[in-house]
Design an enzyme around this catalytic site. Structure first.
Site, short mmCIF file in Angstrom:
data_model
loop_
_atom_site.label_atom_id
_atom_site.label_comp_id
_atom_site.label_asym_id
_atom_site.label_seq_id
_atom_site.Cartn_x
_atom_site.Cartn_y
_atom_site.Cartn_z
N ASP A 35 37.12 36.60 36.64
CA ASP A 35 38.36 36.95 37.36
C ASP A 35 38.42 38.47 37.48
O ASP A 35 39.21 39.13 36.82
CB ASP A 35 39.55 36.40 36.55
N SER A 36 37.56 38.99 38.34
CA SER A 36 37.36 40.44 38.37
C SER A 36 38.13 41.10 39.51
O SER A 36 38.63 40.43 40.42
CB SER A 36 35.87 40.73 38.57
N GLY B 262 32.89 42.84 29.63
CA GLY B 262 32.41 41.47 29.78
C GLY B 262 30.88 41.40 29.86
O GLY B 262 30.27 40.41 29.42
N ASP C 173 37.61 44.18 42.62
CA ASP C 173 36.57 44.34 43.65
C ASP C 173 35.30 44.97 43.05
O ASP C 173 35.37 45.64 42.02
CB ASP C 173 37.09 45.25 44.78
N1 AG3 Z 1 41.12 39.66 41.36
C1 AG3 Z 1 40.74 39.81 42.73
C2 AG3 Z 1 41.49 40.89 43.43
C3 AG3 Z 1 40.84 41.27 44.69
C4 AG3 Z 1 41.70 42.14 45.52
N2 AG3 Z 1 40.90 42.74 46.51
C5 AG3 Z 1 41.32 43.17 47.68
N3 AG3 Z 1 42.54 42.96 48.09
N4 AG3 Z 1 40.44 43.78 48.42
C6 AG3 Z 1 42.48 39.57 41.05
C7 AG3 Z 1 42.69 39.36 39.59
C8 AG3 Z 1 43.91 38.57 39.35
N5 AG3 Z 1 43.88 37.89 38.11
#
Ligand code: AG3
Length: 282
Positions: A154-155, A137, A157
């Site tokens: 929509d990443s 991206g 961590d």
């Molecule tokens: N994106 C964020 C997920 C973060 C999870 N982090 C955590 N539990 N520390 C999810 C993408 C879904 N489309």
């Protein structure tokens, strides 16, 4: 024998998930990917040991990352998703009939695994209004000539492949790729566990865009529940919309309502302090 997934978040905090079974695992060129069946939240997508999506609560995250910006923009047509290879954000965007989606996902294996093992979210990726680009991206927003009305980041961590998606330079490129009245939203993690990250993103977005606001929701399967999204806009203010004028009845929302949209921008004092801290740190 009992099967557990252990998410280690800090040296002192970890989350244990009891699993019914592991459905699929793969070491992709970018990360460890797993599809598991949890005891409490249904099937889940796990990347590098961190749960990204569970089928039982993903609607909260995906409705909030999508509909807040798409109802802020009066007529969003061209939407770009960076990351989001599982397809759930795309599924939500497609509920807005006038939209076309470009999805730029770095890891093709996420797309394939979601299509195969999580069809509830993955099948949206096969819609003819969706163009899939398997690419980084960061590189995409540097190089593309296309312009978008809304960009959703929509990443995962900010460790591993997603790190650069939280950088100032990346947001500058996102600004360039947005139309003159465009806006973006990024998922910006926990206001408890990722204070510096959130403060830094907010600081950068406030310097790049005329308007930036953080909104909050609660996602049971992400650490500590509280979760933030950061919205940055060239023109439209998410607090000025009049969502009640739109007919939402056939969009099958389970979380989003016009009142939830407005309420999400009301921040508890400790979150506002995190944001203010970022500003005064410079
Ligand atoms: N994106 C964020 C997920 C973060 C999870 N982090 C955590 N539990 N520390 C999810 C993408 C879904 N489309």
């Amino acid at each position: 024998m009992e099967l557990w997934l252990v998410e280690q978040h800090t040296p002192g905090y970890r989350v244990n998930w009891k699993l019914k079974r592991t459905i699929y695992t793969e070491k992709t060129p970018y990360q460890e990917l797993a599809i598991v069946e949890t005891v409490d939240f249904g099937r889940a997508l796990v990347l590098d040991g961190i749960v990204q999506v569970t089928l039982d609560d993903e609607f909260i995250y995906h409705e909030m990352i999508t509909h807040v910006p798409l109802f802020t923009h009066p007529n969003p047509k061209d939407v770009l998703v960076i990351g989001g290879g599982d397809g759930a954000t795309v599924r939500e965007i497609l509920k807005h009939p006038q939209t076309n989606v470009d999805l730029v996902e770095i890891d093709e294996r996420v797309i394939n695994a979601s299509r195969q093992y999580l069809p509830e979210i993955g099948k949206a990726l096969d819609d003819p209004r969706v163009r899939i680009v398997v690419d980084d991206g960061i590189k995409y927003v540097k190089q593309t000539d296309k312009k978008y009305d809304v960009i959703l980041i929509d990443s995962s961590d900010p460790i591993g492949p997603a790190t650069g998606l939280f950088s100032r330079e990346f947001y500058q490129d996102v600004y360039r790729v947005l139309n003159d009245d465009g806006l973006m939203v990024a998922q910006t993690e926990s206001p408890l566990f990722n204070k510096e990250l959130l403060a830094g993103v907010y600081q950068n977005l406030s310097e790049i865009f005329p308007l930036s606001r953080v909104y909050l929701t609660c996602i049971p399967t992400y650490i500590a529940g509280f979760w933030t999204f950061s919205l940055a806009s060239k023109k439209y203010d998410p607090l000025q919309l009049n969502p009640s004028s739109k007919d939402l009845s056939d969009m099958a929302f389970r979380y989003y309502t016009p009142a939830v949209h407005q309420a999400a921008f009301v921040l508890p004092r400790f979150v506002q302090e995190v944001l203010d801290g970022g500003k005064s740190a410079r």
